[in-house]
Structure formats: C-alpha cells, structure tokens
Design an enzyme around this catalytic site. Sequence first.
Site, PDB file in Angstrom:
ATOM      1  N   ASP A   1       7.435  38.909   5.374  1.00 54.74           N
ATOM      2  CA  ASP A   1       7.225  37.394   5.301  1.00 54.74           C
ATOM      3  C   ASP A   1       5.958  36.720   6.236  1.00 54.74           C
ATOM      4  OD1 ASP A   1       8.772  34.991   3.910  1.00 54.74           O
ATOM      5  OD2 ASP A   1       7.836  34.333   5.843  1.00 54.74           O
TER       6      ASP A   1
ATOM      7  N   LYS B   1       3.142  31.899   1.600  1.00 54.31           N
ATOM      8  CA  LYS B   1       3.304  30.681   1.458  1.00 54.31           C
ATOM      9  C   LYS B   1       2.134  29.804   1.084  1.00 54.31           C
ATOM     10  CE  LYS B   1       7.115  30.858   4.931  1.00 54.31           C
ATOM     11  NZ  LYS B   1       6.581  32.342   5.588  1.00 54.31           N
TER      12      LYS B   1
ATOM     13  N   TYR C   1       0.501  31.084   9.876  1.00 53.23           N
ATOM     14  CA  TYR C   1       0.619  31.750  11.017  1.00 53.23           C
ATOM     15  C   TYR C   1      -0.718  32.383  11.621  1.00 53.23           C
ATOM     16  CZ  TYR C   1       5.428  31.821   9.161  1.00 53.23           C
ATOM     17  OH  TYR C   1       6.653  31.187   8.554  1.00 53.23           O
TER      18      TYR C   1
END
Length: 329
Positions: free
Chosen positions: A54, A85, A59
């Site tokens: 994930d 995402k 990030y």
Amino acid sequence: MDPTSTARLGRTELSVTRLGLGTAPLGGLFDRVGDEAAEATVRRAWDLGLRLYDTAPLYGYGLAERRLGAGLAGRPRADYVLATKVGRMLVPAGSAGESAGQDVYVEESGLEPVFDYSYDATLRSIDDSLSRLGVDRIDVAHIHDPDEHFAEALAGSYRALAELRSQGVIGAVSAGMNQSAMLTRFAREADFDCFLLAGRYTLLDTSGLADLLPVAAERRISVVAGGVYNSGLLADPRPGAMFDYAPAPAELVDRALAVRAVCQRHGVPLKAAAIQFPLGHPAVASVVIGARSVAEIEENVAMFTHPIPEQLWSELKSEKLLAEEVPTP
C-alpha cells in the site's frame, strides 16, 4: 497468525495476504530512509511472503511510490496486490498555491501535493502513479483523506475510479481515511469494494465498530486496517509517545500501559496483540503495517505470528480495556 494466508477483498477477484506492507515510512516519514534501505525493506517483505503493498503519492511526495516500484521490479505482476491513492496531485515544489503537504516527511523529492478530487485529476493521478511505480496496473485505488471534500470526491474521484473498474483498468475502488464516519457514508451512497481504515480499529480506539464495520460486513465491503500502533503509542507506551501524529494525552498513555501490563502477564508483546487484534472482526481482510528497514518488517512479521492465548483477550475485557462486544481473534 499466518501473514501469508489470504482473504478475498470484498466482492472482487483480488485476494490479499493477511499482512501487508505500508510504505509511508519509506517516503521518509519522520526520518530519512534513502533508496537503498527502502528497496531492501520491500525485497525483504517479499521474501517473507507479503503480497499486499500500500502506497500513496503523499508518502514522501512521490518517493514511496518510486522506491516501492524499484523494490518490486522484476517480480511477477500477477503475484501481488498493489494499492495507491488519489486526491493529492504532485506538482513541482514551490508551484502550489495551497499545498496539501504534511511536515512529517523529511526527504526532498522536488514535488509537493495539492488537493484535487476532480474526475480529470484522478485519471492523471493514476497515470502518474503508474509511471513512478514502473508498473502497468494498479489493483486498488483509494480516495485519500477526503475529509473536507466529500461531495467532490464522490462526484469526481469516485466516478473516475468506478469507470476504470468497469473497464478492468483497476480491480477495486476504495477510500482510505483516519475516520470511520465518512467511510460509512461512502459505503451507503456508492459502490465501494473495500476501505482502508487507519487508527480507528485498534486496541486503543475501536470506534470503527460503532458504524463502519457492521455496514461493511453487511455489504461485503472488506476493510484493511492501518495505523494499528496509533502512531507509536501501542508500540512503546510512555509519556511523550505519539498518538495520531501528535503527543498522546495522559489518559491514553495510561490506558496503553494498562493494556501492556495485561499482555506481559500472558507473555505476549504489546505489539503482537496490537497487530493481530483487528483481524478478529470478520469484515477485516488484512492489516497493513509500515516499516522503514529490514529489521522492522522482520519484527512486524514476528509480532503477527506470535501466539496469543484466548485468556489475554478475556482479561482485557474483564479489566474494561476492551468492551465485551468487541470480537477478538
């Protein structure tokens, strides 16, 4: 528990390992990691049998996606499930009118995020992530933290992702948040396959049980549990420890210390109880845990496989540290 055993993700054809690797730390969360250590961490996760990965553009502002892709390079694409995402587009550093960044990432990528849950931006975001990851397919696309953008996320990001799913471009539509209330709204108002619930179904915070988890179970929406250490308080409870990225209130520190004392009486590390706890609920398909080094991912797997006697969960309930109705592994 066996971290390599698998569970079906909602009503999709995807199966995920019960333990997955979260990559926020690989983007330089709180401390520098570097490419070499990050890629070695991913490779070790693979060697240990983890097949759910994930990540997100947020990030490390692209660093985590790039490092994850490098660590997975050469692995058969059909052999793992890859989630990223949408909702934060990356633009050249200094060009954002209003940055959606977080000051917890300490390594420079030359990019910065801006919120954009529009239809077109969602499609561009998927393309950009594919490029950074060096792959030709995303399995799971999460709408990322749309706390102040519910209507836009539903009309824009969700519509785009649902179309990509219908075309077979992605395998599952999801949303990932640090709250359960809005995820419950999404579950009731649209056709989601799974959700990433961070920090709201843990040994310290079971609030997701009040709304999301029953709805998810009823509608066959899988939940992936993240943030199971609540930013560190359940890893090392002490004054000054973090809870949800901020210093933990004293009452939460005391509660975490009380949970640890019960664990110690049964010879179980607190981390082991924390990482295994969410899988007691039938709606939870997997736990995603972050790691920034080979040693950390090895410890996570060791905690996931550590035996836990049923009496530990019973004592947590008798000590009022868990409610009676909370399901346990």
